[in-house]
Scaffold this motif. Structure first.
Motif, PDB file in Angstrom:
ATOM      1  N   PHE A   3      40.483 -10.538  61.991  1.00 30.53           N
ATOM      2  CA  PHE A   3      40.448  -9.266  62.709  1.00 30.53           C
ATOM      3  C   PHE A   3      41.824  -8.620  62.590  1.00 30.53           C
ATOM      4  CE2 PHE A   3      37.474 -12.113  64.904  1.00 30.53           C
ATOM      5  CZ  PHE A   3      36.304 -11.377  64.788  1.00 30.53           C
ATOM      6  N   ILE A   4      41.871  -7.314  62.532  1.00 32.19           N
ATOM      7  CA  ILE A   4      43.129  -6.565  62.479  1.00 32.19           C
ATOM      8  C   ILE A   4      43.181  -5.663  63.705  1.00 32.19           C
ATOM      9  CG2 ILE A   4      44.450  -4.818  61.233  1.00 32.19           C
ATOM     10  CD1 ILE A   4      43.228  -5.962  58.644  1.00 32.19           C
ATOM     11  N   ASP A   5      44.251  -5.799  64.483  1.00 36.10           N
ATOM     12  CA  ASP A   5      44.376  -5.022  65.712  1.00 36.10           C
ATOM     13  C   ASP A   5      44.628  -3.549  65.355  1.00 36.10           C
ATOM     14  OD1 ASP A   5      45.102  -3.844  68.116  1.00 36.10           O
ATOM     15  OD2 ASP A   5      46.127  -5.643  68.837  1.00 36.10           O
ATOM     16  N   LYS A   8      47.932  -2.076  66.530  1.00 39.58           N
ATOM     17  CA  LYS A   8      49.178  -2.509  65.903  1.00 39.58           C
ATOM     18  C   LYS A   8      49.266  -2.107  64.437  1.00 39.58           C
ATOM     19  CE  LYS A   8      49.916  -6.310  69.099  1.00 39.58           C
ATOM     20  NZ  LYS A   8      49.904  -7.748  69.315  1.00 39.58           N
ATOM     21  N   CYS A   9      48.145  -1.873  63.817  1.00 34.90           N
ATOM     22  CA  CYS A   9      48.123  -1.483  62.402  1.00 34.90           C
ATOM     23  C   CYS A   9      48.780  -0.116  62.232  1.00 34.90           C
ATOM     24  CB  CYS A   9      46.670  -1.424  61.922  1.00 34.90           C
ATOM     25  SG  CYS A   9      46.478  -0.805  60.248  1.00 34.90           S
ATOM     26  N   ILE A  10      49.654  -0.013  61.225  1.00 37.96           N
ATOM     27  CA  ILE A  10      50.351   1.252  60.970  1.00 37.96           C
ATOM     28  C   ILE A  10      49.757   1.980  59.762  1.00 37.96           C
ATOM     29  CG2 ILE A  10      52.496   0.483  62.051  1.00 37.96           C
ATOM     30  CD1 ILE A  10      53.580  -0.018  59.176  1.00 37.96           C
ATOM     31  N   ASP A  11      48.597   1.516  59.311  1.00 39.21           N
ATOM     32  CA  ASP A  11      47.864   2.174  58.219  1.00 39.21           C
ATOM     33  C   ASP A  11      48.663   2.260  56.920  1.00 39.21           C
ATOM     34  OD1 ASP A  11      45.764   2.517  59.980  1.00 39.21           O
ATOM     35  OD2 ASP A  11      46.350   4.547  60.537  1.00 39.21           O
ATOM     36  N   CYS A  12      49.407   1.190  56.616  1.00 37.88           N
ATOM     37  CA  CYS A  12      50.205   1.205  55.386  1.00 37.88           C
ATOM     38  C   CYS A  12      49.360   0.899  54.147  1.00 37.88           C
ATOM     39  CB  CYS A  12      51.356   0.217  55.486  1.00 37.88           C
ATOM     40  SG  CYS A  12      50.846  -1.515  55.380  1.00 37.88           S
ATOM     41  N   GLU A  13      48.194   0.322  54.336  1.00 35.23           N
ATOM     42  CA  GLU A  13      47.239  -0.019  53.271  1.00 35.23           C
ATOM     43  C   GLU A  13      47.677  -1.174  52.384  1.00 35.23           C
ATOM     44  OE1 GLU A  13      44.650   2.940  51.464  1.00 35.23           O
ATOM     45  OE2 GLU A  13      45.971   4.484  52.326  1.00 35.23           O
ATOM     46  N   ALA A  14      48.750  -1.876  52.737  1.00 32.09           N
ATOM     47  CA  ALA A  14      49.178  -3.008  51.911  1.00 32.09           C
ATOM     48  C   ALA A  14      48.085  -4.073  51.837  1.00 32.09           C
ATOM     49  CB  ALA A  14      50.460  -3.611  52.464  1.00 32.09           C
ATOM     50  N   CYS A  15      47.439  -4.335  52.956  1.00 35.02           N
ATOM     51  CA  CYS A  15      46.434  -5.403  52.966  1.00 35.02           C
ATOM     52  C   CYS A  15      45.183  -5.033  52.157  1.00 35.02           C
ATOM     53  CB  CYS A  15      46.049  -5.761  54.390  1.00 35.02           C
ATOM     54  SG  CYS A  15      45.389  -4.376  55.347  1.00 35.02           S
ATOM     55  N   THR A  16      44.858  -3.761  52.118  1.00 34.47           N
ATOM     56  CA  THR A  16      43.646  -3.382  51.381  1.00 34.47           C
ATOM     57  C   THR A  16      43.807  -3.677  49.890  1.00 34.47           C
ATOM     58  OG1 THR A  16      44.383  -1.094  51.092  1.00 34.47           O
ATOM     59  CG2 THR A  16      43.068  -1.577  53.052  1.00 34.47           C
TER      60      THR A  16
HETATM   61  S1  SF4 Z   1      49.056  -4.452  56.051  1.00 33.73           S
HETATM   62 FE1  SF4 Z   1      49.257  -2.353  56.790  1.00 33.73          FE
HETATM   63  S2  SF4 Z   1      47.161  -1.527  56.822  1.00 33.73           S
HETATM   64 FE2  SF4 Z   1      47.015  -3.762  56.713  1.00 33.73          FE
HETATM   65  S3  SF4 Z   1      46.849  -4.442  58.828  1.00 33.73           S
HETATM   66 FE3  SF4 Z   1      49.002  -4.524  58.305  1.00 33.73          FE
HETATM   67  S4  SF4 Z   1      49.826  -2.516  58.942  1.00 33.73           S
HETATM   68 FE4  SF4 Z   1      47.591  -2.326  58.873  1.00 33.73          FE
END
Ligand code: SF4
Length: 60
Positions: A3-5, A8-16
């Motif tokens: 799960f991703i909070d 707290k997520c800053i929408d950087c898209e690194a994880c996608t």
């Molecule tokens: S890597 Fe970026 S987009 Fe993914 S959960 Fe972390 S802050 Fe959000």
């Protein structure tokens, strides 16, 4: 399940881009078939422990 909070997520898209199974989507790109999980993610993410070390993906 991971799960991703959303608070707290800053929408950087690194994880996608890094997810080995392409299972992470930004809200705006969430496919219709997965939208039912959006509320579950928001509900469960604050309740789960954080992951601070890299782990190998698990196939079920
Ligand atoms: S890597 Fe970026 S987009 Fe993914 S959960 Fe972390 S802050 Fe959000």
């Amino acid at each position: 399940m991971l799960f991703i909070d959303p608070e707290k997520c800053i929408d950087c898209e690194a994880c996608t881009h890094e997810c080995p199974t392409s299972a992470i989507f930004m809200d705006a790109n969430l496919p219709e078939q997965w939208k039912e999980y959006q509320a579950l993610n928001a509900e469960m993410s604050p309740l789960c422990p954080g992951i601070f070390e890299k782990k190998e993906p698990q196939n079920n």
